[in-house]
Design a protein around this motif. Structure first.
Motif, PDB file in Angstrom:
ATOM      1  N   LEU A   1      28.517  -5.879-113.622  1.00  0.00           N
ATOM      2  CA  LEU A   1      27.906  -6.544-114.773  1.00  0.00           C
ATOM      3  C   LEU A   1      27.057  -5.565-115.589  1.00  0.00           C
ATOM      4  CD1 LEU A   1      27.676  -9.291-116.128  1.00  0.00           C
ATOM      5  CD2 LEU A   1      25.682  -9.774-114.702  1.00  0.00           C
ATOM      6  N   THR A   2      26.321  -4.692-114.913  1.00  0.00           N
ATOM      7  CA  THR A   2      25.514  -3.677-115.608  1.00  0.00           C
ATOM      8  C   THR A   2      26.406  -2.760-116.429  1.00  0.00           C
ATOM      9  OG1 THR A   2      23.834  -3.693-113.857  1.00  0.00           O
ATOM     10  CG2 THR A   2      23.914  -1.755-115.277  1.00  0.00           C
ATOM     11  N   ASN A   3      27.548  -2.391-115.860  1.00  0.00           N
ATOM     12  CA  ASN A   3      28.497  -1.536-116.573  1.00  0.00           C
ATOM     13  C   ASN A   3      29.031  -2.236-117.816  1.00  0.00           C
ATOM     14  OD1 ASN A   3      29.342   1.197-115.785  1.00  0.00           O
ATOM     15  ND2 ASN A   3      31.404   0.409-116.111  1.00  0.00           N
ATOM     16  N   SER A   4      29.344  -3.531-117.672  1.00  0.00           N
ATOM     17  CA  SER A   4      29.850  -4.294-118.817  1.00  0.00           C
ATOM     18  C   SER A   4      28.808  -4.382-119.921  1.00  0.00           C
ATOM     19  CB  SER A   4      30.261  -5.704-118.376  1.00  0.00           C
ATOM     20  OG  SER A   4      31.369  -5.670-117.512  1.00  0.00           O
ATOM     21  N   LEU A   5      27.560  -4.645-119.548  1.00  0.00           N
ATOM     22  CA  LEU A   5      26.493  -4.732-120.545  1.00  0.00           C
ATOM     23  C   LEU A   5      26.260  -3.399-121.244  1.00  0.00           C
ATOM     24  CD1 LEU A   5      23.951  -6.932-118.541  1.00  0.00           C
ATOM     25  CD2 LEU A   5      25.035  -7.558-120.706  1.00  0.00           C
ATOM     26  N   LYS A   6      26.393  -2.314-120.495  1.00  0.00           N
ATOM     27  CA  LYS A   6      26.149  -0.987-121.054  1.00  0.00           C
ATOM     28  C   LYS A   6      27.146  -0.662-122.167  1.00  0.00           C
ATOM     29  CE  LYS A   6      25.061   2.320-118.229  1.00  0.00           C
ATOM     30  NZ  LYS A   6      25.168   3.381-117.198  1.00  0.00           N
TER      31      LYS A   6
ATOM     32  N   ILE B   1      14.200   1.277-114.167  1.00  0.00           N
ATOM     33  CA  ILE B   1      13.836   2.169-113.057  1.00  0.00           C
ATOM     34  C   ILE B   1      14.225   1.537-111.731  1.00  0.00           C
ATOM     35  CG2 ILE B   1      11.894   3.219-111.825  1.00  0.00           C
ATOM     36  CD1 ILE B   1      10.491   3.500-114.537  1.00  0.00           C
ATOM     37  N   ASP B   2      13.955   0.240-111.598  1.00  0.00           N
ATOM     38  CA  ASP B   2      14.305  -0.475-110.370  1.00  0.00           C
ATOM     39  C   ASP B   2      15.810  -0.430-110.122  1.00  0.00           C
ATOM     40  OD1 ASP B   2      13.541  -2.318-108.134  1.00  0.00           O
ATOM     41  OD2 ASP B   2      14.851  -3.683-109.234  1.00  0.00           O
ATOM     42  N   GLY B   3      16.591  -0.564-111.190  1.00  0.00           N
ATOM     43  CA  GLY B   3      18.047  -0.502-111.053  1.00  0.00           C
ATOM     44  C   GLY B   3      18.521   0.865-110.583  1.00  0.00           C
ATOM     45  N   TYR B   4      17.943   1.923-111.141  1.00  0.00           N
ATOM     46  CA  TYR B   4      18.319   3.275-110.730  1.00  0.00           C
ATOM     47  C   TYR B   4      17.927   3.548-109.282  1.00  0.00           C
ATOM     48  CZ  TYR B   4      19.017   4.201-115.721  1.00  0.00           C
ATOM     49  OH  TYR B   4      19.455   4.167-117.020  1.00  0.00           O
TER      50      TYR B   4
ATOM     51  N   ILE C   1      19.818 -11.080-123.855  1.00  0.00           N
ATOM     52  CA  ILE C   1      19.073 -11.577-125.015  1.00  0.00           C
ATOM     53  C   ILE C   1      18.863 -10.475-126.042  1.00  0.00           C
ATOM     54  CG2 ILE C   1      16.855 -12.525-125.772  1.00  0.00           C
ATOM     55  CD1 ILE C   1      16.714 -13.928-123.021  1.00  0.00           C
ATOM     56  N   ASN C   2      18.426  -9.289-125.584  1.00  0.00           N
ATOM     57  CA  ASN C   2      18.134  -8.189-126.513  1.00  0.00           C
ATOM     58  C   ASN C   2      19.373  -7.736-127.273  1.00  0.00           C
ATOM     59  OD1 ASN C   2      15.447  -8.203-125.726  1.00  0.00           O
ATOM     60  ND2 ASN C   2      15.716  -6.593-124.182  1.00  0.00           N
ATOM     61  N   LYS C   3      20.512  -7.723-126.625  1.00  0.00           N
ATOM     62  CA  LYS C   3      21.749  -7.292-127.283  1.00  0.00           C
ATOM     63  C   LYS C   3      22.537  -8.470-127.851  1.00  0.00           C
ATOM     64  CE  LYS C   3      24.032  -3.768-125.677  1.00  0.00           C
ATOM     65  NZ  LYS C   3      24.847  -2.857-124.834  1.00  0.00           N
ATOM     66  N   GLN C   4      21.972  -9.683-127.703  1.00  0.00           N
ATOM     67  CA  GLN C   4      22.595 -10.906-128.214  1.00  0.00           C
ATOM     68  C   GLN C   4      24.041 -11.040-127.710  1.00  0.00           C
ATOM     69  OE1 GLN C   4      22.097 -10.611-132.484  1.00  0.00           O
ATOM     70  NE2 GLN C   4      19.965 -11.317-132.373  1.00  0.00           N
TER      71      GLN C   4
ATOM     72  N   VAL D   1      23.494 -12.695-113.367  1.00  0.00           N
ATOM     73  CA  VAL D   1      23.328 -12.895-114.813  1.00  0.00           C
ATOM     74  C   VAL D   1      21.857 -13.091-115.157  1.00  0.00           C
ATOM     75  CG1 VAL D   1      23.815 -14.453-116.734  1.00  0.00           C
ATOM     76  CG2 VAL D   1      25.646 -13.808-115.158  1.00  0.00           C
ATOM     77  N   LYS D   2      21.161 -13.869-114.333  1.00  0.00           N
ATOM     78  CA  LYS D   2      19.733 -14.105-114.564  1.00  0.00           C
ATOM     79  C   LYS D   2      18.945 -12.812-114.464  1.00  0.00           C
ATOM     80  CE  LYS D   2      15.907 -17.037-113.024  1.00  0.00           C
ATOM     81  NZ  LYS D   2      15.459 -18.058-112.045  1.00  0.00           N
ATOM     82  N   LYS D   3      19.356 -11.948-113.538  1.00  0.00           N
ATOM     83  CA  LYS D   3      18.679 -10.669-113.362  1.00  0.00           C
ATOM     84  C   LYS D   3      18.796  -9.813-114.622  1.00  0.00           C
ATOM     85  CE  LYS D   3      18.620  -6.699-110.201  1.00  0.00           C
ATOM     86  NZ  LYS D   3      19.275  -6.079-109.008  1.00  0.00           N
ATOM     87  N   GLN D   4      19.923  -9.962-115.343  1.00  0.00           N
ATOM     88  CA  GLN D   4      20.152  -9.166-116.556  1.00  0.00           C
ATOM     89  C   GLN D   4      19.861  -9.971-117.820  1.00  0.00           C
ATOM     90  OE1 GLN D   4      20.989  -6.073-116.358  1.00  0.00           O
ATOM     91  NE2 GLN D   4      21.958  -5.758-114.361  1.00  0.00           N
TER      92      GLN D   4
END
Length: 342
Positions: A238-243, A165-168, A208-211, A200-203
């Motif tokens: 970075l958010t886009n890459s993780l998604k 929510i904070d990201g949005y 961790i969850n997606k390993q 990176v720390k923020k994400q």
């Protein structure tokens, strides 16, 4: 237009005619080389006056049609009246009509741009609302199904949803402030490696969850930019890459110095981008097949990153092979080039 109004508009011409004929009559009478008597002068003035009046009446009739058509257009209040303007009678009227058409075209383009922006904003808000409803709904489910679970697990799950929510919310704030960027930035020398590690720390939880493994390489570098806006740009990429990176994937972050031009690359081995979509990924609201079918994305992350980077004097490019990898590169110009163009 009434005849009275017409003659009022022609006052300067009538005065000029009277002065001219008075001067001619005086000159002829003063230098009587021929047998010109008073009656001849009266006849000459009367004849020219008749011709002048005929000219004025003919000009009035001709312009009366033009003004009637203009008045009719004003009374009809037709939205497309500019295309129904009467045929001009002279060069002056032609210039006025061309001016009106040019102003109309400029106004039309501005209105179209405003309409497009309004439509895009509505689409963004609609998509944003749908996106932010998901973590809210998940949070409610977590609380409803909390019976028998450890409080730490519940709080951890709720924190994940609050981070989303904070990201949005952050994205919407930067989107709303992008137009007033010029009054809200401060250029400083920044250590890019620190900004990357903070992002990176923020994400960290998503990694961790997606390993997903992260590799940060390259030399320590300092760039000239605004820390707040640049951090947001890195975070969006970075958010886009993780998604779009699957479980067990890898994201490589590298900082290089290419002949004085510093470049930060963020590469993932996720779904990639189709070749026909690469040229459009930075367009406002563009989501592509992945964003539409799998993630219901707003398509604003990369658009904002590109827009803000450009305003900071940076450049963002993208390389990708569908199904293999995606690499986003932030290029920081040489200092002499930056100060030359800013």
């Amino acid at each position: 237009m009434s005849i009275k109004q017409y003659f009022k508009d022609k006052t300067s011409l009538i005065i000029f005619y009277l002065i001219l004929m008075g001067f001619i009559s005086f000159s002829v009478k003063l230098y009587e080389t021929n047998n010109v008597n008073l009656y001849n002068l009266i006849y000459m003035n009367f004849f020219t006056l008749v011709l002048f009046i005929i000219y004025l009446l003919m000009n009035y009739v001709e312009n009366q049609r033009y003004y009637k058509e203009l008045k009719k257009l004003l009374e009809d209040e037709d939205e497309d009246m500019v295309f129904s303007l009467p045929t001009p009678n002279n060069y002056e009227q032609k210039l006025y009509i061309e001016l009106i058409k040019n102003l109309y075209e400029m106004q039309r383009l501005k209105l179209n741009a405003l309409y497009d922006d309004k439509k895009e904003n509505e689409e963004f808000i609609t998509s944003w609302v749908h996106e932010i409803k998901n973590p809210i709904a998940v949070s409610r489910l977590i609380m409803q199904n909390s019976e028998g679970k450890y409080i730490t697990d519940i709080l951890d799950s709720l924190e994940d949803e609050l981070d989303k929510i904070d990201g949005y919310v952050e994205q919407s704030l930067y989107y709303s402030r992008s137009d007033s960027f010029s009054s809200d930035y401060l250029i400083n020398d920044l250590e890019i490696n620190k900004l990357v590690r903070v992002a990176v720390k923020k994400q960290a939880k998503t990694f961790i969850n997606k390993q997903i493994r992260v590799e940060i390489t390259g030399e320590r570098s300092t760039v000239s930019s605004d820390g707040k806006w640049l951090s947001f740009i890195i975070d969006q990429i970075l958010t886009n890459s993780l998604k779009y990176t699957g479980n067990g994937g890898i994201i490589k972050i590298n900082m290089v110095n290419d002949d004085g031009q510093k470049k930060l690359s963020i590469e993932d081995n996720g779904t990639g981008i189709k070749e026909e979509d690469i040229s459009r990924v930075f367009n406002k609201g563009f989501t592509g097949i992945n964003g539409r079918d799998r993630y219901k994305s707003t398509g604003m992350g990369l658009y904002l990153a590109k827009t803000l980077a450009k305003k900071l004097g940076h450049d963002i490019s993208i390389e990708s092979i569908y199904g293999k990898y995606t690499k986003v590169i932030i290029s920081f110009p040489k200092l002499n080039a930056y100060y030359r163009f800013n």
